[in-house]
Design an enzyme around this catalytic site. Structure first.
Site, PDB file in Angstrom:
ATOM      1  N   PRO A   1      -3.427   4.560  43.896  1.00  0.00           N
ATOM      2  CA  PRO A   1      -4.715   3.861  44.524  1.00  0.00           C
ATOM      3  C   PRO A   1      -6.234   4.425  44.566  1.00  0.00           C
ATOM      4  O   PRO A   1      -7.115   3.893  45.250  1.00  0.00           O
ATOM      5  CB  PRO A   1      -4.338   3.408  45.952  1.00  0.00           C
ATOM      6  CG  PRO A   1      -3.299   4.631  46.255  1.00  0.00           C
ATOM      7  CD  PRO A   1      -2.647   5.183  44.977  1.00  0.00           C
TER       8      PRO A   1
ATOM      9  N   SER B   1      -6.863   8.008  45.493  1.00  0.00           N
ATOM     10  CA  SER B   1      -7.410   9.187  46.266  1.00  0.00           C
ATOM     11  C   SER B   1      -7.773  10.516  45.294  1.00  0.00           C
ATOM     12  O   SER B   1      -8.877  10.924  45.745  1.00  0.00           O
ATOM     13  CB  SER B   1      -5.997   9.792  47.050  1.00  0.00           C
ATOM     14  OG  SER B   1      -5.563   8.945  47.933  1.00  0.00           O
TER      15      SER B   1
ATOM     16  N   ASP C   1      -4.476   3.002  35.275  1.00  0.00           N
ATOM     17  CA  ASP C   1      -3.167   2.541  35.879  1.00  0.00           C
ATOM     18  C   ASP C   1      -2.401   1.515  35.038  1.00  0.00           C
ATOM     19  O   ASP C   1      -3.262   0.751  34.672  1.00  0.00           O
ATOM     20  CB  ASP C   1      -3.127   2.623  37.333  1.00  0.00           C
ATOM     21  CG  ASP C   1      -1.799   2.846  38.008  1.00  0.00           C
ATOM     22  OD1 ASP C   1      -1.756   4.168  38.441  1.00  0.00           O
ATOM     23  OD2 ASP C   1      -0.802   1.916  37.721  1.00  0.00           O
TER      24      ASP C   1
ATOM     25  N   CYS D   1       5.047  14.511  43.361  1.00  0.00           N
ATOM     26  CA  CYS D   1       5.338  14.741  44.635  1.00  0.00           C
ATOM     27  C   CYS D   1       6.924  14.863  44.807  1.00  0.00           C
ATOM     28  O   CYS D   1       7.366  14.121  45.657  1.00  0.00           O
ATOM     29  CB  CYS D   1       4.550  13.603  45.567  1.00  0.00           C
ATOM     30  SG  CYS D   1       4.879  12.014  45.197  1.00  0.00           S
TER      31      CYS D   1
HETATM   32  C1  SAM Z   1       1.711   9.157  42.089  1.00  0.00           C
HETATM   33  S1  SAM Z   1       0.978   7.669  41.565  1.00  0.00           S
HETATM   34  C2  SAM Z   1      -0.551   7.908  41.465  1.00  0.00           C
HETATM   35  C3  SAM Z   1      -1.593   8.305  42.682  1.00  0.00           C
HETATM   36  C4  SAM Z   1      -2.907   8.625  42.448  1.00  0.00           C
HETATM   37  N1  SAM Z   1      -3.031   9.407  41.323  1.00  0.00           N
HETATM   38  C5  SAM Z   1      -3.765   8.595  43.528  1.00  0.00           C
HETATM   39  O1  SAM Z   1      -3.926   9.912  43.949  1.00  0.00           O
HETATM   40  O2  SAM Z   1      -3.979   7.752  44.336  1.00  0.00           O
HETATM   41  C6  SAM Z   1       1.726   7.201  39.689  1.00  0.00           C
HETATM   42  C7  SAM Z   1       0.919   6.110  39.258  1.00  0.00           C
HETATM   43  O3  SAM Z   1       1.499   5.910  38.017  1.00  0.00           O
HETATM   44  C8  SAM Z   1       1.389   4.455  37.570  1.00  0.00           C
HETATM   45  N2  SAM Z   1       2.081   4.391  36.157  1.00  0.00           N
HETATM   46  C9  SAM Z   1       3.233   4.317  36.171  1.00  0.00           C
HETATM   47  N3  SAM Z   1       3.769   4.321  34.821  1.00  0.00           N
HETATM   48  C10 SAM Z   1       2.638   4.536  34.317  1.00  0.00           C
HETATM   49  C11 SAM Z   1       2.169   4.421  32.816  1.00  0.00           C
HETATM   50  N4  SAM Z   1       3.143   4.611  31.847  1.00  0.00           N
HETATM   51  N5  SAM Z   1       0.824   4.455  32.366  1.00  0.00           N
HETATM   52  C12 SAM Z   1      -0.044   4.836  33.414  1.00  0.00           C
HETATM   53  N6  SAM Z   1       0.243   4.610  34.910  1.00  0.00           N
HETATM   54  C13 SAM Z   1       1.655   4.601  34.983  1.00  0.00           C
HETATM   55  C14 SAM Z   1       1.891   3.835  38.899  1.00  0.00           C
HETATM   56  O4  SAM Z   1       1.481   2.487  38.990  1.00  0.00           O
HETATM   57  C15 SAM Z   1       1.352   4.930  40.020  1.00  0.00           C
HETATM   58  O5  SAM Z   1      -0.131   3.924  40.470  1.00  0.00           O
END
Ligand code: SAM
Length: 302
Positions: free
Chosen positions: A109, A111, A130, A230
């Site tokens: 989201p 951050s 994303d 994480c």
């Molecule tokens: C750990 S979260 C990211 C948190 C974000 N970086 C932050 O700091 O707010 C991982 C994100 O990867 C996205 N995601 C999953 N598979 C993906 C893909 N193949 N390509 C791009 N985004 C992907 C998910 O929807 C999720 O929002």
């Protein structure tokens, strides 16, 4: 906590590790330097009677003595943003400069997108991507609330991300904060381990390898890519690095953010990894009273 037992051979003082994983997290925020200085934000907290303490390793990370930092005036103004302490590490390691072109491959989201923009003084370009359309609204909300104007939001699978819509051949830097099994978030979300399966670890590791490879390909020679999760699972951390080091022209480089950490592991479950994965850092909950985290810095070669 049974899932975490598999990491006993990796973690020093395993009992302290488990005990930390059972405790709730401290309430931590990042000062948004697009809208406020740390002095201005802390003065607003003082005025409201919210106690705060500095974190030594960062000028912008504060621990608050409230469980609801989002209900403070400083938060309404967009001067602070609730962000777990270890989540602030990757953008600091990537260290983007004003004017650079940066790809945030898995951004929602937001951050880290908003932290990247702040480190760049809101100048240059952050392409915040994303693949989950539903999560993009939170990303857009956060960029707007925090006053970010240098971000472009895209909705694509990062594994085959195209540079065509942009007037550039390659990014200067990329942040690869991948989806993962989230074992390190158990302090924030005590049910985080309920649905853990080895099958999920294996399948998400495949996605992680594809995203990190694309980030290396999309970054210019001499540019930097930061990889983070994480989770503690070496399958999603060192094994992913080992794969990408073999497939793409890049190398790992050392870094030190000023938090206590341990090197990446070179052996796991009968598998051996490239020696250089030791340059990655593992952040365990009992060392800095944080969530669990993994971070690696790569330099793209010619
Ligand atoms: C750990 S979260 C990211 C948190 C974000 N970086 C932050 O700091 O707010 C991982 C994100 O990867 C996205 N995601 C999953 N598979 C993906 C893909 N193949 N390509 C791009 N985004 C992907 C998910 O929807 C999720 O929002």
């Amino acid at each position: 906590m049974e899932t975490l037992e598999r990491y006993e051979p990796l973690v020093d003082d395993f009992e302290a590790f488990l005990e930390a994983c059972r405790r709730p997290l401290p309430s931590v925020v990042r000062v948004n330097t697009i809208k406020a200085t740390p002095e201005r934000a802390t003065a607003a907290l003082d005025e409201e009677g919210v106690g705060w303490t500095d974190r030594e390793w960062s000028d912008t990370v504060l621990e608050l003595d409230t469980d609801s930092p989002g209900s403070t005036w400083a938060s309404y103004h967009g001067w602070i943003h609730g962000q777990e302490e270890v989540s602030a590490i990757p953008a600091e390691v990537l260290a983007p400069e004003p004017g650079e072109r940066v790809w945030d491959a898995c951004a929602a989201p937001g951050s880290k997108t908003t932290q990247l923009a702040a480190l760049m003084d809101d100048e240059g370009l952050v392409v915040a991507n994303d693949n989950n359309l539903g999560r993009l609204s939170a990303l857009r909300f956060n960029t707007e609330r925090l006053g970010v104007t240098n971000a472009a939001v895209t909705n694509a699978d990062a594994r085959n991300f195209s540079l065509k819509p942009f007037d550039l051949d390659a990014f200067d830097k990329a942040l690869v904060d991948v989806p993962c099994s989230c074992e390190g978030t158990v302090r924030k979300n005590p049910t985080a381990l309920d649905d853990w399966t080895m099958d999920h670890v294996r399948s998400v590791a495949g996605v992680q390898k594809g995203i990190l490879r694309r980030a290396v390909q999309a970054t210019r020679e001499g540019g930097t890519v930061v990889y983070s999760t994480c989770t503690f699972a070496p399958e999603e951390n060192e094994a992913v690095l080992d794969h990408v080091l073999a497939e793409e022209d890049c190398r790992l480089v050392e870094f030190d953010v000023g938090l206590d950490s341990r090197p990446g592991v070179t052996e796991w479950d009968g598998q051996e990894f490239d020696e250089s994965v030791r340059k990655a850092r593992r952040f365990y909950p009992h060392h800095n009273d944080t969530g669990g985290f993994f971070c690696a810095k790569l330099e793209v070669a010619g």
